[in-house]
Motif scaffolding. Structure first.
Motif, PDB file in Angstrom:
ATOM      1  N   GLU A 126      -3.562   4.863  -7.833  1.00 29.33           N
ATOM      2  CA  GLU A 126      -3.709   3.203  -7.610  1.00 29.33           C
ATOM      3  C   GLU A 126      -4.543   3.205  -6.447  1.00 29.33           C
ATOM      4  OE1 GLU A 126       0.582   1.734  -9.753  1.00 29.33           O
ATOM      5  OE2 GLU A 126       0.571   2.878  -7.683  1.00 29.33           O
ATOM      6  N   ARG A 127      -4.253   3.908  -5.211  1.00 24.91           N
ATOM      7  CA  ARG A 127      -4.874   3.393  -3.924  1.00 24.91           C
ATOM      8  C   ARG A 127      -6.356   4.029  -4.037  1.00 24.91           C
ATOM      9  NH1 ARG A 127      -1.107   6.247   0.725  1.00 24.91           N
ATOM     10  NH2 ARG A 127       0.736   5.018   0.374  1.00 24.91           N
ATOM     11  N   LYS A 128      -6.773   5.056  -5.051  1.00 24.99           N
ATOM     12  CA  LYS A 128      -8.246   5.491  -5.020  1.00 24.99           C
ATOM     13  C   LYS A 128      -8.785   4.348  -6.154  1.00 24.99           C
ATOM     14  CE  LYS A 128     -10.779   9.410  -6.765  1.00 24.99           C
ATOM     15  NZ  LYS A 128     -10.941  10.667  -7.161  1.00 24.99           N
TER      16      LYS A 128
ATOM     17  N   TRP B 295       0.893  -1.246  -0.097  1.00 26.94           N
ATOM     18  CA  TRP B 295      -0.100   0.183  -0.164  1.00 26.94           C
ATOM     19  C   TRP B 295       1.020   1.126  -0.083  1.00 26.94           C
ATOM     20  CZ3 TRP B 295      -5.059   0.845  -0.780  1.00 26.94           C
ATOM     21  CH2 TRP B 295      -5.792   1.915  -0.598  1.00 26.94           C
TER      22      TRP B 295
ATOM     23  N   LEU C  65       2.060   2.072  -3.512  1.00 26.76           N
ATOM     24  CA  LEU C  65       1.090   2.711  -4.537  1.00 26.76           C
ATOM     25  C   LEU C  65       1.005   4.237  -4.546  1.00 26.76           C
ATOM     26  CD1 LEU C  65      -1.911   0.402  -3.680  1.00 26.76           C
ATOM     27  CD2 LEU C  65      -0.021  -0.212  -5.402  1.00 26.76           C
ATOM     28  N   THR C  66       0.709   4.560  -5.807  1.00 31.14           N
ATOM     29  CA  THR C  66       0.497   6.025  -6.006  1.00 31.14           C
ATOM     30  C   THR C  66      -1.008   6.432  -5.566  1.00 31.14           C
ATOM     31  OG1 THR C  66      -0.841   5.772  -8.287  1.00 31.14           O
ATOM     32  CG2 THR C  66       1.797   6.079  -8.163  1.00 31.14           C
ATOM     33  N   LYS C  67      -1.258   7.600  -5.468  1.00 34.32           N
ATOM     34  CA  LYS C  67      -2.666   8.029  -4.993  1.00 34.32           C
ATOM     35  C   LYS C  67      -3.780   7.325  -5.807  1.00 34.32           C
ATOM     36  CE  LYS C  67      -1.591  11.907  -2.211  1.00 34.32           C
ATOM     37  NZ  LYS C  67      -2.003  13.405  -1.905  1.00 34.32           N
TER      38      LYS C  67
ATOM     39  N   ILE D 102      -8.252   0.914  -5.865  1.00 36.30           N
ATOM     40  CA  ILE D 102      -8.086  -0.220  -5.160  1.00 36.30           C
ATOM     41  C   ILE D 102      -8.973  -0.321  -4.040  1.00 36.30           C
ATOM     42  CG2 ILE D 102      -6.523  -1.729  -4.033  1.00 36.30           C
ATOM     43  CD1 ILE D 102      -4.226  -1.402  -5.713  1.00 36.30           C
ATOM     44  N   LYS D 103      -9.253   0.896  -3.399  1.00 43.65           N
ATOM     45  CA  LYS D 103      -9.706   1.014  -2.212  1.00 43.65           C
ATOM     46  C   LYS D 103     -11.205   0.522  -2.240  1.00 43.65           C
ATOM     47  CE  LYS D 103     -10.753   3.796   1.797  1.00 43.65           C
ATOM     48  NZ  LYS D 103     -10.966   5.386   2.153  1.00 43.65           N
TER      49      LYS D 103
END
Length: 112
Positions: free
Chosen positions: A93-95, A86, A89-91, A97-98
């Motif tokens: 990518e996080r957005k 986590w 991850l870039t922002k 995947i979340k």
């Protein structure tokens, strides 16, 4: 010289992260602002569990090792791995995947 094994989750995670980053104890200590003469001993004490650093120092250690501070406190090895991933991850990518994680959690709640 016999190296003492880490006696705490924090110490085990710190040593693993430091070795992965290939940074000697003294270099890591100096990097976070510890006195050059005591840096290696202090980091060693954190790793062996003789002392646990205050949270502010843990945050500095994490920043120097380029990992999330939460990694140091994960008792579960798999969760620790997730925290490391986590953190990379870039922002965006996080957005992306979340919602997938949230969906899986909702499914698990319904099944449990």
């Amino acid at each position: 010289m016999i190296k003492k094994e880490p006696g705490t989750v924090f110490g085990r995670r710190l040593r693993a992260a430091r070795l992965r980053a290939d940074i000697p104890q003294d270099t890591l200590g100096v990097k976070i602002g510890l006195d050059e003469g005591t840096a290696s001993a202090r980091v060693s004490r954190y790793e062996t569990g003789v002392h646990e650093p205050p949270f502010g120092i843990a945050v500095k250690l994490a920043a120097a090792l380029r990992i999330p501070a939460a990694y140091f406190y994960c008792e579960d090895d798999e969760l620790a791995d997730v925290v490391l991933v986590w953190g990379r991850l870039t922002k965006s990518e996080r957005k992306r995947i979340k919602p997938l994680i949230t969906e899986e959690l909702e499914k698990a709640k319904g099944a449990g």
